[in-house]
Design a protein around this motif. Structure first.
Motif, short mmCIF file in Angstrom:
data_model
loop_
_atom_site.label_atom_id
_atom_site.label_comp_id
_atom_site.label_asym_id
_atom_site.label_seq_id
_atom_site.Cartn_x
_atom_site.Cartn_y
_atom_site.Cartn_z
N ILE A 11 -22.90 -67.15 46.27
CA ILE A 11 -24.21 -67.30 45.64
C ILE A 11 -24.97 -65.98 45.68
CG2 ILE A 11 -26.48 -68.42 45.85
CD1 ILE A 11 -24.96 -70.94 46.81
N VAL A 12 -24.97 -65.35 46.85
CA VAL A 12 -25.68 -64.07 47.00
C VAL A 12 -25.14 -63.03 46.03
CG1 VAL A 12 -26.07 -62.14 48.57
CG2 VAL A 12 -26.42 -64.46 49.38
N VAL A 13 -23.79 -62.92 46.00
CA VAL A 13 -23.18 -61.94 45.08
C VAL A 13 -23.52 -62.30 43.63
CG1 VAL A 13 -20.99 -61.02 44.22
CG2 VAL A 13 -21.31 -61.34 46.67
N GLY A 14 -23.47 -63.60 43.33
CA GLY A 14 -23.77 -64.04 41.97
C GLY A 14 -25.18 -63.69 41.55
N VAL A 15 -26.13 -63.95 42.45
CA VAL A 15 -27.53 -63.63 42.15
C VAL A 15 -27.69 -62.13 41.92
CG1 VAL A 15 -29.88 -63.57 43.10
CG2 VAL A 15 -28.50 -65.65 43.31
N ALA A 16 -27.09 -61.35 42.84
CA ALA A 16 -27.19 -59.89 42.72
C ALA A 16 -26.59 -59.43 41.39
CB ALA A 16 -26.50 -59.21 43.89
N ALA A 17 -25.42 -59.99 41.05
CA ALA A 17 -24.75 -59.59 39.81
C ALA A 17 -25.60 -59.94 38.60
CB ALA A 17 -23.39 -60.26 39.70
N PHE A 18 -26.24 -61.10 38.67
CA PHE A 18 -27.09 -61.54 37.55
C PHE A 18 -28.26 -60.59 37.35
CE2 PHE A 18 -30.81 -63.96 36.07
CZ PHE A 18 -30.33 -64.39 34.83
N ILE A 19 -28.96 -60.30 38.46
CA ILE A 19 -30.12 -59.39 38.35
C ILE A 19 -29.68 -58.01 37.89
CG2 ILE A 19 -32.09 -58.38 39.56
CD1 ILE A 19 -31.95 -60.72 41.53
N LEU A 20 -28.58 -57.55 38.49
CA LEU A 20 -28.08 -56.21 38.14
C LEU A 20 -27.75 -56.12 36.65
CD1 LEU A 20 -25.60 -54.69 40.74
CD2 LEU A 20 -27.57 -53.61 39.67
N THR A 21 -27.07 -57.14 36.14
CA THR A 21 -26.71 -57.14 34.73
C THR A 21 -27.95 -57.05 33.85
OG1 THR A 21 -24.94 -58.63 35.37
CG2 THR A 21 -25.29 -58.34 33.02
N LYS A 22 -28.95 -57.82 34.24
CA LYS A 22 -30.20 -57.78 33.48
C LYS A 22 -30.84 -56.40 33.52
CE LYS A 22 -33.94 -60.70 32.97
NZ LYS A 22 -34.97 -61.60 33.52
N ARG A 23 -30.83 -55.81 34.70
CA ARG A 23 -31.44 -54.49 34.86
C ARG A 23 -30.67 -53.43 34.07
NH1 ARG A 23 -36.02 -53.20 35.36
NH2 ARG A 23 -35.46 -51.23 36.32
N ILE A 24 -29.34 -53.52 34.12
CA ILE A 24 -28.54 -52.54 33.38
C ILE A 24 -28.80 -52.67 31.88
CG2 ILE A 24 -26.16 -51.90 32.76
CD1 ILE A 24 -25.43 -52.66 35.72
N LYS A 25 -28.91 -53.91 31.42
CA LYS A 25 -29.22 -54.14 30.00
C LYS A 25 -30.56 -53.52 29.64
CE LYS A 25 -26.87 -58.34 28.47
NZ LYS A 25 -27.05 -59.80 28.47
N HIS A 26 -31.52 -53.70 30.53
CA HIS A 26 -32.86 -53.16 30.31
C HIS A 26 -32.82 -51.64 30.16
CE1 HIS A 26 -37.18 -52.37 31.04
NE2 HIS A 26 -36.77 -51.47 31.90
N ILE A 27 -32.14 -51.00 31.11
CA ILE A 27 -32.09 -49.54 31.09
C ILE A 27 -31.31 -49.04 29.87
CG2 ILE A 27 -31.19 -47.52 32.34
CD1 ILE A 27 -31.89 -49.21 34.94
N ARG A 28 -30.22 -49.73 29.57
CA ARG A 28 -29.42 -49.38 28.41
C ARG A 28 -30.27 -49.44 27.14
NH1 ARG A 28 -23.88 -49.43 26.82
NH2 ARG A 28 -23.92 -50.25 24.70
N SER A 29 -31.03 -50.51 27.00
CA SER A 29 -31.87 -50.65 25.82
C SER A 29 -32.97 -49.60 25.79
CB SER A 29 -32.53 -52.04 25.78
OG SER A 29 -31.54 -53.02 25.86
N ALA A 30 -33.51 -49.29 26.97
CA ALA A 30 -34.55 -48.25 27.03
C ALA A 30 -33.97 -46.92 26.56
CB ALA A 30 -35.10 -48.13 28.44
N ILE A 31 -32.74 -46.63 27.00
CA ILE A 31 -32.09 -45.39 26.58
C ILE A 31 -31.86 -45.40 25.06
CG2 ILE A 31 -29.91 -44.09 26.73
CD1 ILE A 31 -29.87 -44.87 29.75
N GLN A 32 -31.51 -46.59 24.56
CA GLN A 32 -31.23 -46.69 23.12
C GLN A 32 -32.49 -46.68 22.25
OE1 GLN A 32 -28.66 -50.07 23.26
NE2 GLN A 32 -26.80 -48.80 23.22
N LEU A 33 -33.66 -46.60 22.88
CA LEU A 33 -34.87 -46.38 22.09
C LEU A 33 -34.80 -45.01 21.43
CD1 LEU A 33 -37.65 -47.53 24.61
CD2 LEU A 33 -37.07 -48.68 22.48
#
Lengths: 445, 265
Positions: A11-33
């Protein structure tokens, strides 16, 4: 009951992976601005840059002491992550020190190496904390190093120290448990550094010791997962982005400014020069130069997220050293903050770029960009090949071409070049006058 | 023929007599108009005459490369200048360009190719170094600079921008002078304060002028001569020396001037 730890771990790993994925997507999109730019050429030269500069830490060593301490943390980070592999497998499988029986006495060597690195990381972090807070190294106390950047820098060091202490505590309690319950705890052999902690734990009962060992184990792995989420909000993101940032860094001479092809088309048309592209429909010209983050390239924004705010650029900047407002580090921090602000707004369904603010004006002032001598000291100094100069020059392009807002004396310089073909107001017909006295001077032959 | 005058042929003259010189000497705006810097132009022409290199200048046909316009953000003006210059140079079928100005050097070498101007471009420090290596000038073993302390101020556009660090130093070593380095040199060199079009406006508010900071560092070396390889650096360092009222003791000279002087030209 026996699976509860495994389930919890997943569960802990899953939660971390979920948040991380969201954060990576955020940064990726910010870069793609940023605007698209093709940097897929010359793969071997780029790989070489990445291996030397990011992996090999080449540019760090322009300043030996911080470079050496940083190297200890860096190697520690890379190597200790091997141990995390065992952590994760143990967590999933419900095992304890999975690799110990397979690696035999080599496991002891490996653990001792990890411990040495843990101590080295701990030592470096302590010295870095002292440099920041007690010795007050100048570059960590500039105007842009406000509350969060300062706290961020200290937090990272403290977290790393705590994580290393957790490893050592875990190993110390484990060694004690090996003597008390040899059936359940596989022998690791004697571990040099954590052995020093054994006297502190020796008085604990068996149950307490098990709790300490498990506690340290959980603390370390959860700590690492939490830290990996934290770094996506932090300057510490450089540990990931330094690699692509050096890979995609410029291969051109530092003095070369990018040509604006849209301008070339217009100039050619004005001068009546036929080019092959002349027949093609004119490319859509957005804005000349950069006012906001979307006028920069994705590479500029990636660089902004790669910046770890070390301030080597600013400490080498001649404008900054002579008290001007310009700080190349601030240019990068502002670019990142603006990109993040825009992207966060977009994700919330907000106004994004249309929020009435812009990078130039609300974050970076003309006074800052005008002070730049384009000397490339900042570019040279950056250990991960960030180029603040490119952003500054793009902003000057915006000011000059879209706003006609350059300083008055630059406008007269432009006028001189237009009318006299020199930045000074001299008659172009006088350009060759210097040769007159030379032609009458006698020379030996 | 024991005595003759220096020759400064233009590309136009050469072309009309059907000749094409080996190199184009790109003089630059400072080299053409700045009273102090004209001496550098003349010194370099004297050296070219002495070694008998086949060269020409564009003379009245030369115009600003556009570097200051581009650095100040005016890309249109830069490209107008660049395209016009390229048309002239391509018209004369120029192959090799030598210039004493690192800003002209950087622009013609790195930025003109994107606009159709492809030439072999070298800075005069590299050119002088080649002459020295070929034994054509600057023989070791005395001369007026023997034993004198010289410090070299790296120009950003030559050094960091284009990695030319050694050529100017080798030129100075050929003078048999004692080369003393400033604390901030080579890749860590400190700007004179004039690049990026700063030459053409007042500096932003600060607590010191960049050229004063740099001059102080140069004076600390105890050198009698501050050697430079750039018109902007020459002006900024000279102003700095004047500001420190040291113009009686310390001279600021371009590499070409130093070579010409040591050659008695």
């Amino acid at each position: 009951m026996e699976y509860i730890q495994q389930v919890l771990f997943l569960i802990v790993v899953g939660v971390a992976a979920f948040i991380l994925t969201k954060r990576i997507k955020h940064i990726r999109s910010a870069i793609q601005l940023g605007k698209d730019v093709d940097l897929s050429d010359n793969k071997s030269a780029r790989l070489n840059n990445m291996l030397l500069v990011a992996f090999g830490q080449k540019k760090m060593f322009k300043r030996f002491i911080p470079a050496f301490l940083h190297l200890l943390i860096y190697v520690g980070f890379l190597v200790i992550n091997l141990e995390v592999l065992e952590f994760v497998l143990d967590g999933i499988l419900g095992t304890h020190r999975l690799f110990a029986p397979y690696l035999g006495s080599f496991y002891n060597v490996l653990m001792n190496v990890f411990e040495f690195l843990a101590v080295a990381v701990l030592f470096s972090c302590v010295v870095f904390l002292i440099r920041r807070n007690v010795l007050k190294v100048k570059r960590f106390h500039a105007a842009e190093m406000t509350k969060w950047p300062t706290l961020d820098g200290n937090l990272i060091l403290v977290i790393e120290i705590i994580l290393m202490i957790a490893i050592l505590t875990m190993n110390a309690s484990d060694q004690l448990l090996q003597t008390r319950m040899p059936d359940q705890y596989a022998s690791t052999g004697s571990l040099f550094f954590s052995s020093f902690l054994i006297p502190l734990l020796d008085g604990f009962g068996d149950n307490m010791l098990v709790i300490v060992e498990r506690g340290a184990w959980w603390f370390h792995i959860v700590g690492i997962l939490a830290f990996s989420v934290y770094i996506t909000y932090s300057k510490h993101l450089h540990i990931a982005l330094a690699f692509p940032n050096t890979y995609y860094s410029s291969l051109k001479p530092k003095g070369e400014m990018n040509n604006m092809d849209a301008v070339t088309n217009e100039v050619n048309m004005m001068l009546g020069i036929n080019t092959e592209q002349a027949a093609a429909p004119p490319a859509e010209v957005g804005r000349f130069g950069a006012k906001d983050v979307n006028d920069l390239t994705w590479k500029n924004i990636m660089s902004a997220y790669s910046c770890t705010e070390c301030g080597r650029c600013t400490s080498e900047c001649p404008a900054n050293q002579t008290g001007k407002k310009l700080s190349p580090r601030k240019i990068m921090m502002d670019t990142r903050d603006r990109a993040d602000e825009v992207q966060t707004s977009i994700e919330k369904g907000g106004k994004g770029l249309e929020d009435g603010k812009s990078l130039l004006g609300d974050y970076i002032t003309k006074e800052e960009i005008n002070a730049c001598t384009s000397c490339n000291a900042c570019v040279e100094a950056c250990p991960v090949n960030i180029n603040p100069l490119e952003i500054i020059l793009e902003m000057r392009r915006y000011v000059a071409m879209e706003e006609s807002g350059s300083p008055a004396s630059w406008n007269s310089m432009f006028q001189n070049i237009e009318t006299s073909f020199a930045p000074w107001k001299f008659a172009p017909t006088d350009r060759f006058n210097w040769a007159n006295d030379l032609k009458s001077e006698k020379a030996d032959s | 023929m024991s005595e003759t005058t220096y020759k400064v042929p233009t590309m136009a003259e050469m072309a009309s007599s059907g000749e094409s010189p080996e190199i184009l000497f790109w003089v630059g705006c400072a080299g053409s108009f700045d009273d102090r810097y004209k001496n550098v132009t003349k010194a370099f022409v004297k050296i070219l005459n002495k070694v008998g290199v086949s060269f020409a200048v564009l003379g009245p046909e030369e115009t600003c490369t556009g570097d200051p316009a581009r650095r100040a953000g005016n890309e249109f003006l830069f490209q107008m200048q660049a395209v016009a210059n390229i048309q002239v140079m391509n018209g004369y079928n120029v192959k090799k360009v030598v210039t004493a100005c690192p800003h002209c050097f950087n622009t013609i070498k790195n930025e003109y190719p994107a606009l159709g101007g492809n030439y072999e471009v070298i800075h005069h420090s590299t050119f002088l170094q080649q002459l020295i290596n070929d034994g054509k000038v600057g023989l070791k073993g005395g001369g007026e600079f023997k034993g004198k302390k010289i410090t070299y101020h790296d120009s950003c556009y030559l050094g960091r921008a284009n990695n030319v660090y050694e050529a100017p130093r080798e030129v100075l070593e050929a003078l048999d002078a004692e080369l003393v380095e400033m604390k901030r040199c080579k890749t860590k060199g400190f700007c004179c304060g004039a690049g990026g079009a700063q030459m053409f406006k007042d500096a932003e508010k600060g607590n010191k002028e960049v050229n004063i900071d740099r001059t102080e560092e140069a004076l600390e070396t105890g050198a009698d001569t501050i050697a430079v390889g750039c018109p902007f650096c020459l002006t900024m360092m000279s102003d700095g020396v004047k500001n420190k009222e040291k113009e009686g003791q310390v001279q600021v000279k371009d590499l070409a001037e130093l070579i010409a002087e040591s050659e008695g030209l």
